[in-house]
Design a protein around this motif. Structure first.
Motif, mmCIF file in Angstrom:
data_model
loop_
_atom_site.group_PDB
_atom_site.id
_atom_site.type_symbol
_atom_site.label_atom_id
_atom_site.label_comp_id
_atom_site.label_asym_id
_atom_site.label_seq_id
_atom_site.Cartn_x
_atom_site.Cartn_y
_atom_site.Cartn_z
ATOM 1 N N ARG A 1 42.502 55.818 8.085
ATOM 2 C CA ARG A 1 42.134 56.076 9.467
ATOM 3 C C ARG A 1 41.451 54.861 10.074
ATOM 4 N NH1 ARG A 1 38.926 61.636 9.963
ATOM 5 N NH2 ARG A 1 38.974 60.964 12.147
ATOM 6 N N LEU A 2 41.944 54.412 11.219
ATOM 7 C CA LEU A 2 41.324 53.327 11.973
ATOM 8 C C LEU A 2 41.021 53.829 13.375
ATOM 9 C CD1 LEU A 2 43.596 50.252 11.071
ATOM 10 C CD2 LEU A 2 41.377 50.828 10.099
ATOM 11 N N THR A 3 39.921 53.392 13.941
ATOM 12 C CA THR A 3 39.625 53.731 15.324
ATOM 13 C C THR A 3 40.526 52.907 16.243
ATOM 14 O OG1 THR A 3 37.946 52.007 15.605
ATOM 15 C CG2 THR A 3 37.218 54.126 14.695
ATOM 16 N N ASN A 4 40.642 53.352 17.487
ATOM 17 C CA ASN A 4 41.425 52.583 18.451
ATOM 18 C C ASN A 4 40.824 51.198 18.660
ATOM 19 O OD1 ASN A 4 43.072 54.775 18.662
ATOM 20 N ND2 ASN A 4 42.588 55.268 20.790
ATOM 21 N N GLN A 5 39.492 51.090 18.575
ATOM 22 C CA GLN A 5 38.852 49.791 18.722
ATOM 23 C C GLN A 5 39.211 48.875 17.547
ATOM 24 O OE1 GLN A 5 36.957 48.417 21.349
ATOM 25 N NE2 GLN A 5 37.541 46.678 20.081
ATOM 26 N N GLU A 6 39.268 49.427 16.353
ATOM 27 C CA GLU A 6 39.639 48.616 15.187
ATOM 28 C C GLU A 6 41.082 48.140 15.299
ATOM 29 O OE1 GLU A 6 36.614 50.566 11.858
ATOM 30 O OE2 GLU A 6 38.546 51.513 12.273
ATOM 31 N N MET A 7 41.968 49.009 15.760
ATOM 32 C CA MET A 7 43.355 48.586 15.955
ATOM 33 C C MET A 7 43.455 47.532 17.055
ATOM 34 S SD MET A 7 45.805 51.907 15.313
ATOM 35 C CE MET A 7 44.804 53.195 16.056
ATOM 36 N N ALA A 8 42.660 47.701 18.101
ATOM 37 C CA ALA A 8 42.641 46.718 19.182
ATOM 38 C C ALA A 8 42.200 45.352 18.664
ATOM 39 C CB ALA A 8 41.718 47.188 20.299
ATOM 40 N N SER A 9 41.223 45.356 17.756
ATOM 41 C CA SER A 9 40.732 44.101 17.182
ATOM 42 C C SER A 9 41.782 43.433 16.301
ATOM 43 C CB SER A 9 39.465 44.359 16.355
ATOM 44 O OG SER A 9 38.421 44.830 17.169
ATOM 45 N N MET A 10 42.746 44.210 15.828
ATOM 46 C CA MET A 10 43.795 43.647 14.972
ATOM 47 C C MET A 10 44.965 43.104 15.772
ATOM 48 S SD MET A 10 43.916 46.194 11.664
ATOM 49 C CE MET A 10 44.734 44.949 10.641
ATOM 50 N N VAL A 11 45.205 43.646 16.966
ATOM 51 C CA VAL A 11 46.375 43.215 17.743
ATOM 52 C C VAL A 11 45.996 42.431 18.991
ATOM 53 C CG1 VAL A 11 47.787 45.110 16.887
ATOM 54 C CG2 VAL A 11 46.511 45.407 19.026
ATOM 55 N N GLY A 12 44.705 42.188 19.193
ATOM 56 C CA GLY A 12 44.272 41.339 20.293
ATOM 57 C C GLY A 12 44.371 41.977 21.664
ATOM 58 N N THR A 13 43.837 43.180 21.800
ATOM 59 C CA THR A 13 43.849 43.852 23.094
ATOM 60 C C THR A 13 42.605 44.723 23.214
ATOM 61 O OG1 THR A 13 45.211 45.170 24.612
ATOM 62 C CG2 THR A 13 45.178 45.859 22.298
ATOM 63 N N THR A 14 42.614 45.654 24.166
ATOM 64 C CA THR A 14 41.463 46.515 24.371
ATOM 65 C C THR A 14 41.699 47.899 23.777
ATOM 66 O OG1 THR A 14 42.275 47.350 26.503
ATOM 67 C CG2 THR A 14 40.949 45.322 26.526
ATOM 68 N N ARG A 15 40.604 48.619 23.562
ATOM 69 C CA ARG A 15 40.707 49.977 23.042
ATOM 70 C C ARG A 15 41.511 50.872 23.982
ATOM 71 N NH1 ARG A 15 37.947 54.315 24.369
ATOM 72 N NH2 ARG A 15 36.459 53.089 25.579
ATOM 73 N N GLU A 16 41.310 50.688 25.280
ATOM 74 C CA GLU A 16 42.010 51.510 26.264
ATOM 75 C C GLU A 16 43.514 51.276 26.208
ATOM 76 O OE1 GLU A 16 37.829 51.032 27.289
ATOM 77 O OE2 GLU A 16 39.432 49.573 26.925
ATOM 78 N N THR A 17 43.917 50.023 26.022
ATOM 79 C CA THR A 17 45.343 49.701 25.944
ATOM 80 C C THR A 17 45.971 50.310 24.697
ATOM 81 O OG1 THR A 17 45.025 47.645 27.172
ATOM 82 C CG2 THR A 17 47.036 47.835 25.868
ATOM 83 N N VAL A 18 45.249 50.250 23.581
ATOM 84 C CA VAL A 18 45.749 50.873 22.353
ATOM 85 C C VAL A 18 45.908 52.372 22.558
ATOM 86 C CG1 VAL A 18 45.123 51.504 19.980
ATOM 87 C CG2 VAL A 18 44.922 49.131 20.737
ATOM 88 N N ASN A 19 44.934 52.986 23.183
ATOM 89 C CA ASN A 19 44.988 54.421 23.431
ATOM 90 C C ASN A 19 46.202 54.788 24.276
ATOM 91 O OD1 ASN A 19 43.730 57.125 23.349
ATOM 92 N ND2 ASN A 19 43.515 56.825 25.550
ATOM 93 N N ARG A 20 46.442 54.043 25.350
ATOM 94 C CA ARG A 20 47.597 54.324 26.219
ATOM 95 C C ARG A 20 48.903 54.113 25.475
ATOM 96 N NH1 ARG A 20 44.507 51.475 30.094
ATOM 97 N NH2 ARG A 20 45.750 49.593 29.717
ATOM 98 N N THR A 21 48.980 53.054 24.679
ATOM 99 C CA THR A 21 50.222 52.731 23.980
ATOM 100 C C THR A 21 50.523 53.766 22.899
ATOM 101 O OG1 THR A 21 49.773 50.380 24.376
ATOM 102 C CG2 THR A 21 51.492 50.922 22.774
ATOM 103 N N LEU A 22 49.497 54.188 22.169
ATOM 104 C CA LEU A 22 49.695 55.224 21.157
ATOM 105 C C LEU A 22 50.169 56.534 21.806
ATOM 106 C CD1 LEU A 22 46.620 54.726 18.776
ATOM 107 C CD2 LEU A 22 49.020 54.216 18.266
#
Length: 225
Positions: A175-196
């Protein structure tokens, strides 16, 4: 320590009982709770670590003060080898993503172990080559791929490393938080949330439980071709 645990570590593949016992004498075990820092970037590298249980994130702080997660390590992986080998400062921090157990080997003992067992050196070279290849791929992706492609690549990588087959697809057990995934792909938590959520709408993934399930790996793969 429990020598049966050491026998499962790829770094010691091919070691006989006597060699494993010798390694066991050098390893100091330590338990670290979730969300704790094991090593800090910039600290002296005086120990080599083997991840015996759990998972950790390897991260680097950019010049702008932003955290970039470079990789996720799981049971059987190791870290801290570069600073130990060349006496440099730690090039990254390592944070626990779960409750973990690590095996610590001091620099002097690790270098002595390398001298007596050349096979460890070969395993290190292979592992470091794989990490360098992944880092180069991540840099290239950041330069040429959009967020959908980068997030698709991350999900597939996590499924490869932490995937568990189910009737619906492949469940990512880490389990990774959206912020952790954002830190891995170079974007924001909000963008990861929308994309997921978009992937979910497209029935590529399922997020009804705490763990992401990849339902259509081919669709994700096409995004990164």
């Amino acid at each position: 320590m429990d020598l049966s645990v050491l026998r499962k570590i790829p770094l010691f593949a091919g070691f006989d009982d006597e060699q494993i016992a010798e390694v066991g004498k050098l390893v100091q075990t330590r338990r670290v709770p979730k969300h704790q820092i094991i090593v800090y970037e910039g600290d002296p590298g005086d120990s080599f670590y083997i991840l015996l249980k759990g998972s950790v994130a390897v991260s680097h702080m950019t010049g702008e003060g932003k955290e970039t997660i470079l990789s996720i390590l799981k049971e059987g992986d190791f870290f801290g080898e570069m600073a130990v080998l060349d006496s440099s400062l730690r090039s990254a921090s390592v944070k626990t993503l779960s409750d973990v157990e690590v095996g610590l080997v001091t620099r002097a003992d690790f270098l002595d172990l390398l001298g007596k067992n050349p096979s460890i050196g070969r395993s290190l070279v292979i592992a470091l080559s794989e990490r360098l290849r992944e880092a180069n791929q991540q840099i290239a992706a950041s330069a040429y791929q959009d967020i959908r492609s980068r997030l698709a690549a991350l999900l597939l990588k996590l499924a490869e490393k932490f995937g568990e087959k189910t009737t619906d697809g492949t469940r990512i057990t880490q389990r990774l938080t959206n912020q952790e995934m954002a830190s891995m792909v170079g974007t924001t938590r909000e963008t990861v949330n929308r994309t997921l959520n978009k992937f979910w709408d497209e029935q590529v993934i399922d997020m009804r439980t705490a763990f992401i399930v990849i339902k259509d790996a081919d669709a994700l793969g096409k995004l990164i071709e």
